[in-house]
Scaffold this active site. Structure first.
Site, PDB file in Angstrom:
ATOM      1  CG  ASN A  62       4.280  -5.875   5.451  1.00 32.30           C
ATOM      2  OD1 ASN A  62       4.140  -5.634   6.639  1.00 32.30           O
ATOM      3  ND2 ASN A  62       5.344  -6.499   4.976  1.00 32.30           N
ATOM      4  CD  GLU A  64       6.566 -10.639   2.960  1.00 35.85           C
ATOM      5  OE1 GLU A  64       7.368  -9.698   2.960  1.00 35.85           O
ATOM      6  OE2 GLU A  64       6.896 -11.792   3.283  1.00 35.85           O
ATOM      7  CB  CYS A  73       2.383  -2.011   0.563  1.00 37.21           C
ATOM      8  SG  CYS A  73       3.636  -2.440  -0.658  1.00 37.21           S
ATOM      9  CD  GLU A  75       3.136   1.985   2.822  1.00 39.10           C
ATOM     10  OE1 GLU A  75       2.954   0.750   2.902  1.00 39.10           O
ATOM     11  OE2 GLU A  75       4.247   2.497   2.572  1.00 39.10           O
ATOM     12  CB  CYS A 112       6.903   0.918  -2.455  1.00 44.78           C
ATOM     13  SG  CYS A 112       5.212   0.341  -2.748  1.00 44.78           S
ATOM     14  CB  CYS A 115       2.389   2.688  -1.338  1.00 41.43           C
ATOM     15  SG  CYS A 115       2.127   0.984  -0.803  1.00 41.43           S
TER      16      CYS A 115
END
Length: 160
Positions: A62, A64, A73, A75, A112, A115
């Site tokens: 990930n 940010e 993210c 994924e 999430c 994703c």
């Protein structure tokens, strides 16, 4: 009115030590990616590793941003890189691991919603299921034989 029931089948391993050897190797790549996450705001590090049908392994962590919606993210970092670098390869397996720098993370952390939608796009496109394993920093590991177990009513190109 008619009621429907949607079931999902997941396998749960008691620990990292119990997963198949080839998945351990893939999860170790995800752990390495997780440790390289850029998450100064949430302190929540996620790593993903993807095994393609050409036997290439692609990882992501990930990333940010101070403007939260601009981050990405693990994924999706991995899946989009795989799609860009190996556009003709199918995704066989995706593994995910998450670790909080603030508290112990032993509960398996699934992808999430965003994703799941990105994974669905690739699963639909390749017309083959993507096996997904996910875990926290330690503890149980969950396996789904397809994204459909995690997102049974996925929005895909058939609606367009």
């Amino acid at each position: 009115m008619k009621s429907i029931t949607i079931n999902c089948d997941l396998d749960v391993y008691d620990s990292f030590e119990d997963i198949p050897a080839d998945i351990k190797e893939l999860m170790e790549a995800a752990i390495e990616a997780r440790d390289m996450a850029y998450a100064p705001y949430s302190k929540f590090h996620v790593g993903a590793a993807i095994l393609l049908d050409n036997n290439e392994v692609v990882t992501g962590s990930n990333q940010e941003n101070a403007s939260y919606p601009s981050g990405l993210c693990a994924e999706r970092t991995a899946i989009y890189y795989a799609g860009s670098k190996y556009p003709k390869a199918n995704i066989k397996t995706l593994v995910i691991t998450a670790k909080s720098l603030m508290h112990s993370m032993i509960t398996p952390v699934p992808p999430c919603g965003a994703c799941r939608q990105a994974i669905a796009e690739y699963e639909v496109r390749q017309d083959e299921p993507i096996e997904i394993y996910f875990m926290g920093a330690s503890g149980k590991v969950v396996r789904s034989n397809s994204l459909k177990n995690l997102l049974p009513l996925a929005f895909d190109n058939t609606f367009l």
